[in-house]
Design an enzyme around this catalytic site. Structure first.
Site, PDB file in Angstrom:
ATOM      1  N   GLU A 132      44.701  39.652  37.981  1.00 40.45           N
ATOM      2  CA  GLU A 132      43.888  37.818  37.298  1.00 40.45           C
ATOM      3  C   GLU A 132      42.596  37.946  36.943  1.00 40.45           C
ATOM      4  O   GLU A 132      41.949  37.932  36.734  1.00 40.45           O
ATOM      5  CB  GLU A 132      42.715  37.847  39.298  1.00 40.45           C
TER       6      GLU A 132
ATOM      7  N   GLU B  61      50.532  40.332  45.026  1.00 40.95           N
ATOM      8  CA  GLU B  61      49.752  40.054  45.805  1.00 40.95           C
ATOM      9  C   GLU B  61      49.805  38.726  47.450  1.00 40.95           C
ATOM     10  O   GLU B  61      50.250  37.820  46.608  1.00 40.95           O
ATOM     11  CB  GLU B  61      48.045  39.910  46.009  1.00 40.95           C
TER      12      GLU B  61
HETATM   13  C1  PNW Z   1      42.242  38.605  45.291  1.00 42.72           C
HETATM   14  N1  PNW Z   1      41.989  32.344  44.277  1.00 42.72           N
HETATM   15  O1  PNW Z   1      41.616  38.536  44.320  1.00 42.72           O
HETATM   16  C2  PNW Z   1      42.061  40.185  44.446  1.00 42.72           C
HETATM   17  O2  PNW Z   1      43.318  40.447  43.654  1.00 42.72           O
HETATM   18  C3  PNW Z   1      42.302  41.267  45.854  1.00 42.72           C
HETATM   19  O3  PNW Z   1      41.241  42.271  45.014  1.00 42.72           O
HETATM   20  C4  PNW Z   1      40.616  40.204  46.505  1.00 42.72           C
HETATM   21  O4  PNW Z   1      40.563  41.035  47.719  1.00 42.72           O
HETATM   22  C5  PNW Z   1      42.146  38.905  47.355  1.00 42.72           C
HETATM   23  O5  PNW Z   1      42.488  38.372  46.333  1.00 42.72           O
HETATM   24  C6  PNW Z   1      41.937  38.098  48.405  1.00 42.72           C
HETATM   25  O6  PNW Z   1      40.649  37.897  47.789  1.00 42.72           O
HETATM   26  C7  PNW Z   1      41.741  35.973  44.327  1.00 42.72           C
HETATM   27  O7  PNW Z   1      41.123  31.950  44.262  1.00 42.72           O
HETATM   28  C8  PNW Z   1      40.881  35.570  44.175  1.00 42.72           C
HETATM   29  O8  PNW Z   1      42.986  31.413  44.646  1.00 42.72           O
HETATM   30  C9  PNW Z   1      40.775  34.492  44.072  1.00 42.72           C
HETATM   31  C10 PNW Z   1      41.880  33.322  44.700  1.00 42.72           C
HETATM   32  C11 PNW Z   1      43.135  34.468  44.666  1.00 42.72           C
HETATM   33  C12 PNW Z   1      42.563  35.637  44.995  1.00 42.72           C
END
Ligand code: PNW
Length: 451
Positions: free
Chosen positions: A168, A357
């Site tokens: 990400e 994920e």
């Molecule tokens: C992911 N969005 O983060 C990460 O890879 C993980 O480490 C985290 O724990 C998980 O999602 C849950 O939050 C994201 O804005 C952060 O769409 C932001 C977004 C998506 C995933």
């Protein structure tokens, strides 16, 4: 009439995911250096409740128990990350052998439990000494990452065959130095600097790919995991789908376009104007190196409709639209997984896609009987899997799915308040308890179908 069970293809890779900084704890054990999140979480007001990563799930000391639990649930694939500051803790560049030894013990235990590792090289835990030199604003971070990637691929290439370079990019560039300012180091920079941090991360990705090609050994595969911007047509009709494609390409050219085309598109550069990233000779030889798969993290998305004259507009979610508790950003939109995988395949030509994920975060505790009846999570996962299956049925080459997360863990700026696990973590006793969703997902994996 025979009712067809909701099957997935043979050899579909079912799994669960975590990341080192979120579960390991042992923040300063066996020579580990400080990470940017270790540092950031200690600044008052940065993380919910002042939570730190010091103990987390104490996976560092409890991995035997965790892999036994995974095996008992039928988990065959596990996506984890390696902590960069465990391997190369300081600016002296010396490799920390106890750090390598830890991951060897981890892979030994996974092997004994019949679990295949899928290893993310970088899941946001930059060594703090590099952050102090500018972090991703400084090209040096990409170069140091390249060296780190070589060290770990040389050390583990004999036993790890599935490599993910970076998790990400948006989160540790735009969300860290940009407008959202929730993630470490939370320093506001200009748009030009932001574009440059993404460019540096893309170079690091390329260096990761090169390390796997050079040292990964036979059968090694490598790809990027992106949290792309996902768009869903408000109606699945030609005009709204066309509008959705435009939105998807416009927002994703900066990362997926760079990797899959091997250049920044004119549309992207024009949109940047004077803020375009500085690109040096040879950068795109690295960034555009062919990969073996694309990892997509898909939680949510945005609805799109066509505008008269060929444009598109994105639609804001109204108040009360279904979302996971307290995490405003996580609106429930199962079709995001259908259109996300499909458009990544159609627009960028990704030939193999994994959902690295997908998951549901909320606040929850065991009931009086000690059970966690997370029916909301079960329903969320089920709806997304049905849409994923529809994508596969329509010819999108999705070959696996990793649920985020195996267990409740350090949820970044939300600390330990928001739980994403299918296994509950009691942060006082560190006891693990599978939730209802873990038992449900166990059956899904075992029967290779939506149940
Ligand atoms: C992911 N969005 O983060 C990460 O890879 C993980 O480490 C985290 O724990 C998980 O999602 C849950 O939050 C994201 O804005 C952060 O769409 C932001 C977004 C998506 C995933």
């Amino acid at each position: 009439m025979t009712l067809q069970p909701l099957r997935f293809p043979e050899n579909f890779a079912w799994g669960v995911a975590t990341a080192a900084p979120q579960i390991e704890g042992a923040a300063f054990t066996d020579g580990k250096g400080e990470s940017t999140w270790d540092h950031f979480s200690r600044q008052p007001g940065s993380v919910h409740n002042g939570d730190t990563l010091d103990v987390a799930c104490d996976h560092y000391h409890r991995f035997e128990e965790d892999f036994a639990l995974m095996a008992s649930l039928g988990v065959k694939n596990y996506r984890l990350s390696i902590a960069w500051p465990r391997i190369l803790p300081g600016s002296d560049g010396l490799v920390n052998q106890p750090g390598l030894d830890f991951y060897h013990r981890l892979f030994d235990s996974m092997e004994r439990n019949g679990i295949t590792p899928w290893v993310t090289m970088y899941h946001w835990d930059t060594p703090q000494w590099l952050e102090e030199m500018g972090g991703w604003r400084n090209r040096r971070t990409a170069e140091e990452f390249g060296r780190y990637a070589e060290v770990i691929v040389k050390a583990f290439g004999g036993r790890v065959k599935n490599w993910i370079t970076i998790n990400e990019i948006r989160c540790f560039t735009m969300f860290a130095y940009g407008t959202v300012l929730e993630k470490s180091p939370a320093i506001r920079e200009t748009q030009q600097v932001l574009n440059q941090t993404i460019h540096h991360a893309l170079i690091a990705h390329g260096l990761g790919v090169r390390a796997v090609r050079a040292h990964g050994g036979e059968g090694a595969r490598v790809g990027l995991t992106d949290n792309a911007e996902y768009y869903v047509p408000v109606e699945e009709t030609e005009e709204h789908i066309a509008a959705t494609r435009k939105a998807f390409a416009f927002e994703n050219d900066r990362i997926l376009g760079a990797v899959y085309h091997g250049y920044y598109t004119e549309t992207f550069l024009n949109a940047c104007g004077a803020d375009r990233p500085v690109v040096l000779d040879g950068d795109f030889d690295l960034i555009g190196l062919p990969t073996d798969f694309l990892g997509l993290n898909i939680y949510s998305g945005t609805l799109v409709r066509a505008k008269p004259g060929g444009g598109y507009e994105t639609l804001p979610f109204p108040a009360g639209y279904p979302a996971t508790t307290l995490t405003g950003w996580l609106k429930t939109l199962p079709q995001a997984i259908y259109w996300g995988t499909r458009l990544a395949h159609e627009i960028y030509g990704a030939k193999v896609v994994y959902i690295t994920e997908n998951g549901y975060g909320t606040i929850e505790e065991p009931d009086a009987k000690g059970e966690i009846l997370d029916l909301h999570r079960r329903d969320y996962l089920r709806q997304y899997l049905l849409e994923l299956r529809r994508a596969i049925t329509d010819g999108v080459p999705v070959q696996g799915y990793f649920c985020w997360s195996f267990m409740d863990n350090f949820e970044w700026q939300d600390g330990y308040s928001i739980r994403f696990g299918i296994v509950h973590t009691d942060y006082k006793t560190l006891k693990r308890t599978p939730k209802l969703s873990a038992h449900w997902y166990s059956t899904v994996m075992r029967e290779n179908r939506v149940v």
